[in-house]
Write a protein that holds these residues in place. Structure first.
Motif, short mmCIF file in Angstrom:
data_model
loop_
_atom_site.label_atom_id
_atom_site.label_comp_id
_atom_site.label_asym_id
_atom_site.label_seq_id
_atom_site.Cartn_x
_atom_site.Cartn_y
_atom_site.Cartn_z
N ARG A 64 -48.74 -56.04 -18.14
CA ARG A 64 -47.63 -57.00 -18.28
C ARG A 64 -46.32 -56.37 -17.81
N ARG A 65 -46.09 -55.13 -18.20
CA ARG A 65 -44.84 -54.45 -17.83
C ARG A 65 -44.80 -54.17 -16.32
N THR A 66 -45.94 -53.86 -15.74
CA THR A 66 -45.98 -53.63 -14.30
C THR A 66 -45.72 -54.92 -13.53
N GLU A 67 -46.32 -56.01 -13.99
CA GLU A 67 -46.07 -57.31 -13.36
C GLU A 67 -44.59 -57.68 -13.44
N GLU A 68 -43.99 -57.40 -14.57
CA GLU A 68 -42.57 -57.70 -14.76
C GLU A 68 -41.71 -56.88 -13.80
N ALA A 69 -42.05 -55.61 -13.62
CA ALA A 69 -41.30 -54.76 -12.70
C ALA A 69 -41.48 -55.24 -11.26
N LEU A 70 -42.69 -55.59 -10.90
CA LEU A 70 -42.96 -56.07 -9.54
C LEU A 70 -42.19 -57.34 -9.22
N ALA A 71 -42.04 -58.21 -10.21
CA ALA A 71 -41.36 -59.48 -9.98
C ALA A 71 -39.90 -59.29 -9.58
N GLY A 72 -39.35 -58.14 -9.91
CA GLY A 72 -37.96 -57.88 -9.59
C GLY A 72 -37.75 -57.10 -8.30
N ILE A 73 -38.83 -56.89 -7.52
CA ILE A 73 -38.74 -56.11 -6.28
C ILE A 73 -39.03 -57.01 -5.10
N ASP A 74 -38.13 -57.04 -4.14
CA ASP A 74 -38.32 -57.85 -2.93
C ASP A 74 -38.80 -57.03 -1.74
N ASP A 75 -38.76 -55.71 -1.84
CA ASP A 75 -39.13 -54.83 -0.73
C ASP A 75 -40.64 -54.65 -0.67
N ALA A 76 -41.07 -53.96 0.40
CA ALA A 76 -42.43 -53.44 0.44
C ALA A 76 -42.57 -52.40 -0.66
N VAL A 77 -43.75 -52.31 -1.27
CA VAL A 77 -43.93 -51.45 -2.44
C VAL A 77 -45.03 -50.44 -2.20
N ILE A 78 -44.75 -49.17 -2.53
CA ILE A 78 -45.78 -48.14 -2.66
C ILE A 78 -45.90 -47.83 -4.14
N THR A 79 -47.04 -48.13 -4.71
CA THR A 79 -47.27 -47.87 -6.13
C THR A 79 -47.81 -46.46 -6.29
N VAL A 80 -47.26 -45.72 -7.24
CA VAL A 80 -47.70 -44.35 -7.47
C VAL A 80 -48.14 -44.20 -8.91
N GLY A 81 -49.39 -43.78 -9.10
CA GLY A 81 -49.91 -43.56 -10.46
C GLY A 81 -50.11 -42.09 -10.72
N GLY A 82 -50.55 -41.81 -11.89
CA GLY A 82 -51.25 -42.62 -12.83
C GLY A 82 -52.69 -42.87 -12.38
N ASP A 83 -53.50 -43.40 -13.31
CA ASP A 83 -54.88 -43.71 -12.97
C ASP A 83 -54.96 -44.91 -12.04
N CYS A 84 -56.15 -45.16 -11.48
CA CYS A 84 -56.32 -46.23 -10.48
C CYS A 84 -56.02 -47.61 -11.03
N GLY A 85 -56.04 -47.77 -12.34
CA GLY A 85 -55.75 -49.05 -12.93
C GLY A 85 -54.34 -49.54 -12.66
N VAL A 86 -53.44 -48.64 -12.25
CA VAL A 86 -52.07 -49.05 -11.97
C VAL A 86 -52.00 -49.99 -10.77
N ASP A 87 -53.06 -50.05 -9.96
CA ASP A 87 -53.03 -50.87 -8.76
C ASP A 87 -53.50 -52.31 -9.01
N LEU A 88 -53.82 -52.63 -10.24
CA LEU A 88 -54.31 -53.97 -10.56
C LEU A 88 -53.24 -55.03 -10.26
N ALA A 89 -52.05 -54.85 -10.76
CA ALA A 89 -50.99 -55.84 -10.55
C ALA A 89 -50.54 -55.91 -9.10
N PRO A 90 -50.30 -54.77 -8.41
CA PRO A 90 -49.86 -54.87 -7.01
C PRO A 90 -50.87 -55.54 -6.09
N ILE A 91 -52.16 -55.25 -6.27
CA ILE A 91 -53.16 -55.88 -5.40
C ILE A 91 -53.29 -57.36 -5.73
#
Length: 263
Positions: A64-91
């Motif tokens: 939920r917190r990752t989705e909220e952060a993504l909603a406030g970004i208009d640029d291209a995003v490189i997500t950096v984790g953390g475990d692979c689960g961090v890529d659930l919201a960006p994908i």
């Protein structure tokens, strides 16, 4: 402009070294060239195992917190984790934006297609790709999952019989280390690039929780990534450095790999 989204989540891993993924995410995020950086304030407690998934309550809130952060970004995003689960919201967000045209290039030593019923540890980072395909823990499964035809796995050299059976049944395209170039051949945008650092040979990059011998050498992966067209998003995950000074060689690998991403 590119924004780095740092998600220092570690609870998706069952490794005894999993907490190292949090400082690893922060360290790796600082090595990625970007115009801005956003760090998701993920939970730090271990959570509870529910419905076959380790720390499910924490993972749901971190999502939920990752989705909220993504909603406030208009640029291209490189997500950096953390475990692979961090890529659930960006994908999931990339799928919503680009629809069936999206290709997900999943670069990983492991296929990550376990199910809560087949993985005794309940470690979500071993289930995340299957979850993106619509067959994972219910609170984490996207409403609009990927189609198997949208996914290409590259560098895979691990996995048990249940994962191999799932790969056969779904017809997912899988390429190992020897034929990894075939995973990149003909790939056109929009493409999302997921990189688990354990795809690299542990002799060249060992700061991961689940190293697998016989991996890719960094130069080979960097050249392949740099030649991609139409990249709309990317992630670098699973950096788990030991306490103490950074390894200069590994620092250079992360920086070069991130710099090669054509975003």
């Amino acid at each position: 402009m590119t924004t780095v989204l740092c998600v220092p989540q570690w609870q998706g891993s069952a490794s005894g070294h999993a907490p190292r993924l949090a400082p690893g995410a922060l360290r790796a995020a600082g090595l990625v060239p970007a115009g801005a950086r956003v760090t998701v304030p993920v939970l730090d407690d271990p959570g509870e195992k529910r419905d076959g998934t380790r720390a499910l309550d924490v993972l749901v809130e971190n999502l939920r917190r990752t989705e909220e952060a993504l909603a406030g970004i208009d640029d291209a995003v490189i997500t950096v984790g953390g475990d692979c689960g961090v890529d659930l919201a960006p994908i999931t967000a990339a799928r919503a934006r680009h629809g069936d045209r999206l290709t997900v290039l999943w670069i990983d030593a492991h296929p990550d297609v376990y199910h809560p019923d087949t993985l005794p540890s309940g470690a979500f980072h071993g289930m995340v790709l299957r979850t993106l395909l619509g067959d994972g823990p219910a609170p984490l499964t996207p409403a609009r999952p990927l189609d198997p035809a949208q996914v290409i796995l590259a560098g895979v050299r691990a996995g048990d019989v249940t994962e191999r059976d799932y790969l056969r049944r779904t017809g997912l395209r899988v390429h190992g280390v020897e034929d990894v170039e075939a995973a990149f051949d003909g790939v056109t945008g929009p493409v999302y690039v997921h990189i688990d650092l354990d795809v690299l040979d542990p002799e060249a990059f060992g700061s991961v929780c689940y190293p697998e011998p016989g991996g890719l050498l960094p130069d080979r992966l960097i050249d392949l990534v740099a030649a991609l067209d139409g990249v709309v998003g990317a992630a670098i995950t699973e950096h788990a450095p030991a306490p103490g000074p950074a390894d200069d060689r590994e620092t250079a690998v992360i920086h070069r790999l991130a710099s090669a991403l054509p975003l």
